[in-house]
Design an enzyme around this catalytic site. Structure first.
Site, PDB file in Angstrom:
ATOM      1  N   GLY A  12       0.689  -2.537   5.912  1.00  0.00           N
ATOM      2  CA  GLY A  12      -0.716  -2.252   6.201  1.00  0.00           C
ATOM      3  C   GLY A  12      -1.533  -3.513   6.410  1.00  0.00           C
ATOM      4  CG  ASP A 135      -1.572  -0.780  -2.341  1.00  0.00           C
ATOM      5  OD1 ASP A 135      -2.716  -0.276  -2.325  1.00  0.00           O
ATOM      6  OD2 ASP A 135      -0.630  -0.358  -1.656  1.00  0.00           O
ATOM      7  CG  MET A 179      -6.820   3.097   0.858  1.00  0.00           C
ATOM      8  SD  MET A 179      -6.454   1.901   2.179  1.00  0.00           S
ATOM      9  CE  MET A 179      -6.691   2.926   3.637  1.00  0.00           C
ATOM     10  NE  ARG A 181       0.281   5.795   0.396  1.00  0.00           N
ATOM     11  CZ  ARG A 181       0.824   6.340   1.462  1.00  0.00           C
ATOM     12  NH1 ARG A 181       1.981   6.935   1.380  1.00  0.00           N
ATOM     13  NH2 ARG A 181       0.234   6.278   2.631  1.00  0.00           N
ATOM     14  CD  GLN A 289      -9.990   1.759   0.688  1.00  0.00           C
ATOM     15  OE1 GLN A 289      -9.926   1.628  -0.524  1.00  0.00           O
ATOM     16  NE2 GLN A 289     -10.018   2.940   1.262  1.00  0.00           N
ATOM     17  NE  ARG A 290      -5.581  -0.274   6.657  1.00  0.00           N
ATOM     18  CZ  ARG A 290      -4.780   0.760   6.849  1.00  0.00           C
ATOM     19  NH1 ARG A 290      -4.055   1.225   5.849  1.00  0.00           N
ATOM     20  NH2 ARG A 290      -4.709   1.340   8.011  1.00  0.00           N
TER      21      ARG A 290
END
Lengths: 393, 393
Positions: A12, A135, A179, A181, A289-290
Site C-alpha cells: 500500500g 500499519d 485503517m 486490520r 489517511q495514507r
C-alpha cells in the site's frame, strides 16, 4: 565495473514512500553506477518495466521526495520460486548489483527469498529491505516510515472533526473508522488529538482487544450520559473474542457493500442508532489517511529518506539480506541493519500494556512513543495554491 | 453611551468562519463598546447564553482566527415571529446596538427579519449579515468565505487520492462524494486537482445537471475503455431530470443507512460494480471538507477576516439590514454592502454555461473563477506537531 542499482515499491502507498526513493537515488548517485526503478514492484520488474533514474534533475527529485503514494507504482505480488529465474535474468541484463525493495512485511519476505536464491545460484547481489507501512507492524524497527505521517493526518483530522461534530446544542455521536486490520497503531494515534481544548476522542477501539457489542454499547451509553457528545475512533479490523471480524457477523453485512475492508464504522453507527442515540455519524478516513502528503510529518519524511540512503550505504559496504531498521536515540533516530530473516513473516501489534482497557484509551507511554513521530511539517512544494506532486507511471 | 456589539454563528461550520469573528472583534475593539458572542447562534441568544469577548488576549485571538468549525457553536434555527420579543429583550439588557450574524442563506433571512422587526418596534440596532458557506450559494457576493478553503481541501485531496488510487497495474474506478445538495461549486473545485502530472478527475457530476444512470454508465465505460482507470467526483445532491435525488430512487436506499445526506458515492459504486468494473471504491469526504483548517486557503481566511471587520465598519457608519458582499478586483477582493432583502431566500447555483456537459467537466472560465480562491496557505499555529485550535463552547 561499477554495478547498478535497482529499486521498487510494494504494498500500500504511504505519504513518504517516495522519500525513501529520494534517499536511495541521492546516495546511489555517488556510486557512479546506473539507477533503475522497476514500475509496479516485482510485477513490473518481471515484465522489464524499468525506468532509469540516474539523471533525474535535482528539482524533480525534490518534488519526488514530498509526493505521496507509490510514484513508481506498486503490487501485492509474492514472488514464487519459478519466477526468480526471470527476475535474475533481468538483474543480469541490467548488471544489477544492488536491489532495494521498499515495502511492508510481504516485501521483506520477498527480499529475503531473493537473497537466498541469489546465494543458491551464485549471483552476487546485495538485497536490502526498506521499511514502509502506515500499519507500523514490522518487528524490531522502532517505527515504519509512513506511519508517522498517517498518524499526523489522523490526529489532525480527528481534532478538526471533533470541533466540527458537536457545534449544535444537541446530542451527537461520531464514529471514525481508521485503517488497521491487525495493528491498532494508527487508530491509537487518534489519542494525539486530545489537548486542553479538544477532549476527543472519548473512546478508542483497537483490534488488539477483543470487541464485544454489549461492552461497546455500555461504553457509549456511559460516555453519552455525561456530555451527550461522544467521539469514537475504531480500527477497521476490530475482531470479536473468536478472532472474527466484528462487522461480518451482521447478517446485513452485504448491505454495507464495501470493497476490501472497511465497514466497521457503518456497523457501529447502526449499533448506536438502534440502541443509544439516533444522531450518529460514521466517517471513514479511507485512502486519504495514507496519502495526505500535504500534512506529512517532517520527522517521518526525514527518516524515510534516511532508511533509503543508509540502505544504499549498507549495501555498498557489502551487506545483504538485511532490512534497514530504525533506532530511537536521545536526539532523534538512526538506522541499524537487521537480518531480513528476523523480520520476514513476523508482525508487531500494538503493545497490550499500552492499552487502557477500562477507559478505552491508550497509556502515557503510548503517547510518548507516538508523539515524536508526528513532529514538524514536511516542506511540500506548492504551485498555484495546491501541492505539486510527481509520479513515474 | 457607546453601544455594544453582539455576534453569532449559524449553519454548518467552515474552516474560516472564526476568521470572521476575529475580524469583528479586532474592529469592534476600536469602538470602546463591549463585545459579546452568543453561543449556538440565535438558539443560545434566546437562552442568554452569551460570552464576553471584549478582553480576549491577542494570542488567543490569533488562534481563533485559524481555528475551524464554529468556535461559539451554531444552530439551524429559523427565528419565528413570537421569538423576536425574547431576542430584543436580551439586546436591550446588554445594550446591543450592533448585531452580526455569520451564516448562509437562512441566517441572512434571519438577520433581514430581525432588521424589519427592529424598525417596527423602534429599537435602534444595526443588523449585518456576514456571509459564510462552503456551498458558495449566496447571490451577488463574488464568493462565500469557507468555500475557498473547502475547495482547496477538495482539490488537494483529490490530487492525493488520484495518486493513491491507481498504483496497482490493474483496472480501478474511484468515486469521490463531495458536499453540495443544490450547488455544484464544491464538487467543481475537484477540477483544480488536474495538472501536468495528475489527469484526474476524469468525470465530474454536478447537481445542476440532471443525472441519468444510463448516461453515467456510458460515460464511465467510455472513460474506462481508454485507460482502465477512472476517477469520478460527484455532488451528494445529484438529482434526476424530475428533480429527485438520484440515489433515493434505489429500493435498497435504506441499506446505505446514511444520516442526513450522503450516499450518492455508495450508490454510484453499486452501479459501477454491477455494470462496468468490480474494482471500484467510493470515498466520502464527509465533514473534513468543511473543517480542514490545516489546509485552509490564505485568501479565503483573509477575506473572511475582511467581511467581519468591514461589517463592523459599515454598522458603525450607520448601515443596517445589509450583507457584506465580496467584490473581485484586479488586485484581489474588496467588500461592498448589499441589502439583505436582495439576498434572503435567493440561491446561486453553479452557472450552467460553466459546465462542459459532453466531457463531464467544467470550462476554463470556471477554473479561472475558482483558482484565486485557493491561493496561499493560512498560517495555522502548531503545537507539539499538530494544529492548535481554540473554541468557546
Amino acid at each position: 565495473m561499477t554495478r547498478n542499482v535497482l529499486f521498487a515499491q510494494s504494498g500500500g502507498p504511504t505519504a513518504v514512500i517516495n522519500a525513501s526513493c529520494y534517499g536511495i537515488i541521492k546516495e546511489a548517485k555517488k556510486s557512479g553506477g546506473k539507477i533503475y526503478a522497476a514500475r509496479y514492484g516485482v510485477e513490473g520488474l518481471m515484465k522489464e518495466n524499468l525506468i532509469e533514474m540516474t539523471d533525474i534533475d535535482d528539482m524533480t527529485l525534490e518534488v519526488l521526495r514530498y509526493s505521496p503514494s507509490s510514484a513508481f507504482g506498486s503490487c501485492r505480488h509474492k514472488l514464487k520460486e519459478d519466477e526468480f529465474e526471470t527476475v535474475f535474468k533481468i538483474f543480469d541484463k541490467y548488471n544489477i548489483g544492488y536491489f532495494f525493495y521498499i515495502g511492508g512485511n510481504d516485501s521483506m519476505t520477498t527480499a529475503n527469498k531473493l537473497s537466498k536464491y541469489a546465494l543458491k545460484v551464485g549471483y552476487d547481489i546485495k538485497a536490502v529491505g526498506i521499511p514502509k507501512t502506515i500499519d507500523n507492524d514490522l518487528p524490531i524497527t522502532d517505527f515504519c516510515p509512513g506511519y508517522g505521517s498517517a498518524a499526523k493526518y489522523v490526529a489532525a483530522s480527528v481534532k478538526e472533526m471533533a470541533l466540527d461534530s458537536d457545534v449544535y446544542d444537541k446530542g451527537i455521536i461520531t464514529i471514525v473508522e481508521i485503517m488497521g486490520r491487525d495493528s491498532g497503531f494508527l487508530t491509537a494515534a487518534s489519542a494525539l488529538a486530545k489537548d486542553k481544548v479538544i477532549d476527543s476522542p472519548h473512546l478508542i477501539y483497537l483490534p488488539e482487544m477483543p470487541f464485544d457489542e454489549n461492552e461497546f454499547l455500555k461504553d457509549v451509553e456511559r460516555a453519552y450520559s455525561k456530555k451527550k457528545k461522544v467521539f469514537i475512533t475504531a480500527s477497521e479490523g476490530l475482531k470479536n473474542k473468536d478472532g472474527q471480524y466484528a462487522y461480518l457477523r451482521e447478517s446485513s453485512a452485504d448491505a454495507f457493500n464495501n470493497m476490501q475492508m472497511g465497514g466497521i464504522g457503518k456497523y457501529l453507527e447502526h449499533l448506536v442508532k438502534t440502541n443509544v442515540e439516533k444522531r450518529v455519524k460514521a466517517v471513514e478516513l479511507s485512502i486519504l489517511q495514507r496519502s495526505a502528503a500535504h500534512i506529512a510529518s517532517r520527522v517521518d519524511n526525514d527518516v524515510a529518506v534516511m532508511v533509503g540512503s543508509d540502505g544504499v550505504k549498507y549495501a555498498m559496504d557489502g551487506m545483504t539480506d538485511i532490512m534497514v531498521s530504525i533506532v530511537r536515540t536521545e536526539g532523534g533516530f538512526k538506522t541499524s541493519p537487521v537480518p531480513l530473516g528476523d523480520i520476514a513473516g513476523k508482525i508487531k501489534t500494538f503493545p497490550l500494556e499500552w492499552i487502557d482497557k477500562y477507559n478505552r484509551w491508550v497509556t502515557r507511554e503510548a503517547i510518548d512513543y507516538m508523539l515524536p513521530l508526528v513532529q514538524g511539517e514536511a516542506r511540500v512544494p506548492y504551485e498555484k495554491g495546491l501541492p505539486k506532486y510527481v509520479r513515474f507511471i
